[in-house]
Design an enzyme around this catalytic site. Structure first.
Site, PDB file in Angstrom:
ATOM      1  N   THR A 180       0.860  -1.177   0.000  1.00  0.00           N
ATOM      2  CA  THR A 180       0.000   0.000   0.000  1.00  0.00           C
ATOM      3  C   THR A 180       0.897   1.228   0.000  1.00  0.00           C
ATOM      4  OG1 THR A 180      -1.781  -1.127   1.190  1.00  0.00           O
ATOM      5  CG2 THR A 180      -1.779   1.276   1.250  1.00  0.00           C
TER       6      THR A 180
ATOM      7  N   LYS B 299      -7.482   1.244  -2.937  1.00  0.00           N
ATOM      8  CA  LYS B 299      -7.078   0.859  -1.575  1.00  0.00           C
ATOM      9  C   LYS B 299      -7.296   2.019  -0.610  1.00  0.00           C
ATOM     10  CE  LYS B 299      -5.398  -1.531   1.827  1.00  0.00           C
ATOM     11  NZ  LYS B 299      -4.079  -2.174   1.847  1.00  0.00           N
TER      12      LYS B 299
ATOM     13  N   LYS C 225       0.074   5.311   8.482  1.00  0.00           N
ATOM     14  CA  LYS C 225       0.790   5.494   7.219  1.00  0.00           C
ATOM     15  C   LYS C 225      -0.190   5.524   6.067  1.00  0.00           C
ATOM     16  CE  LYS C 225       2.166   2.183   4.835  1.00  0.00           C
ATOM     17  NZ  LYS C 225       1.716   1.432   3.626  1.00  0.00           N
TER      18      LYS C 225
END
Length: 287
Positions: free
Chosen positions: A97, A172, A240
């Site tokens: 990701t 995502k 993150k």
């Protein structure tokens, strides 16, 4: 069966690479910490190489599942990166990701040397990786995706091409935005029920069968009620990911007020010492 390389053997990559080996693919692995690679080869058929470049040599497909933008650049680019060892026509499939920005830059770099690049972040957590039941959202050229999809099927519950390069990472982000809001709502609901003196298990048994039901409720309510969080997808990694979402929202002019708020709540959890706890530890702020 394909000759493949897998770069990154963390809690996700380790079992994903294992599924490829179990399906009969010829698997070479690389991990920044050699001990993980040694543990993997002791359990599965395959071999460990000391650099991404060496692992990628001769591979038809190179899969990456590392930590962040910088980690992905490190395993792809440079003299010891995968691109330097891949043969023209090979495909790098990135399951990390990361930002759509780094994805597009690396895809362009790959194309300049005759390589293909598919961004393919996953959802489903450690359990999904171990059970081969991940949801994979992809971006890239349709022909490249069509070649890679049968190999990804080794650990996929569903795999879909969303759009051109970067579309997988954007999808995502949508996934993580949804999870952030759902987890805060579930945390508030369970904490409220406990304060009200309700039996949380009984309440969830009922409401999970109605409109309030979700994957998070079904899979995390028991441990949330028991105050157990030493597992799963770490708060550090969620922050993150949410940082990527918020930066991208700023770039495209989207508004994410709830996501920004929940990101700060996760910061509170980090300050409480829970950075490595599962994202469901958000409820700790409310107890």
């Amino acid at each position: 069966m394909a000759k493949v390389a897998f770069l990154g053997l963390g809690v996700m990559g380790f079992p994903m690479a294992g599924h490829l080996a179990a399906k009969g693919h010829d698997v070479a692995v690389y991990n920044r910490s050699p001990g993980r690679a040694e543990a993997w080869t002791a359990r599965h058929r395959g071999r460990s190489l000391p650099t991404p470049r060496e692992a990628a040599k001769g591979a038809e497909f190179v899969f990456a599942c590392v930590g962040n933008d910088d980690d992905l650049r490190a395993v792809c680019a440079g003299p010891d990166g995968a691109f330097a060892g891949m043969t023209p026509g090979a495909i790098l499939v990135d399951h990390t990701t990361v930002s759509a920005k780094v994805t597009r830059k690396l895809a362009a770099q790959a194309a300049a040397t005759g390589l293909a690049f598919v961004d393919a972040p996953v959802s489903g957590g450690q359990a999904g990786a171990e059970n081969g039941q991940l949801s994979i959202m992809c971006g890239g050229d349709p022909a490249d995706y069509a070649r890679a999809e049968p190999v990804m099927a080794a650990y996929a519950r569903i795999c879909r091409l969303i759009g051109p390069t970067g579309a997988g990472q954007l999808a995502k982000m949508v996934n993580q935005i949804c999870i952030a809001g759902l987890m805060q709502g579930l945390s508030e609901a369970l904490a409220f029920g406990q304060k009200a003196g309700l039996d949380g298990e009984k309440v969830v048994e009922v409401i999970s069968q109605g409109a309030a039901g979700s994957w998070q409720m079904a899979n995390r309510h028991k441990t949330m009620l028991a105050d157990e969080f030493d597992f799963g997808f770490a708060v550090d990694w969620m922050r993150k990911d949410l940082g990527i979402c918020l930066d991208t929202a700023e770039e495209i002019g989207a508004r994410l007020p709830v996501t920004a708020l929940v990101d700060q709540f996760y910061k509170d959890v980090q300050l409480m010492g829970g950075g490595r706890n599962d994202t469901s530890s958000l409820i700790r702020r409310l107890k």
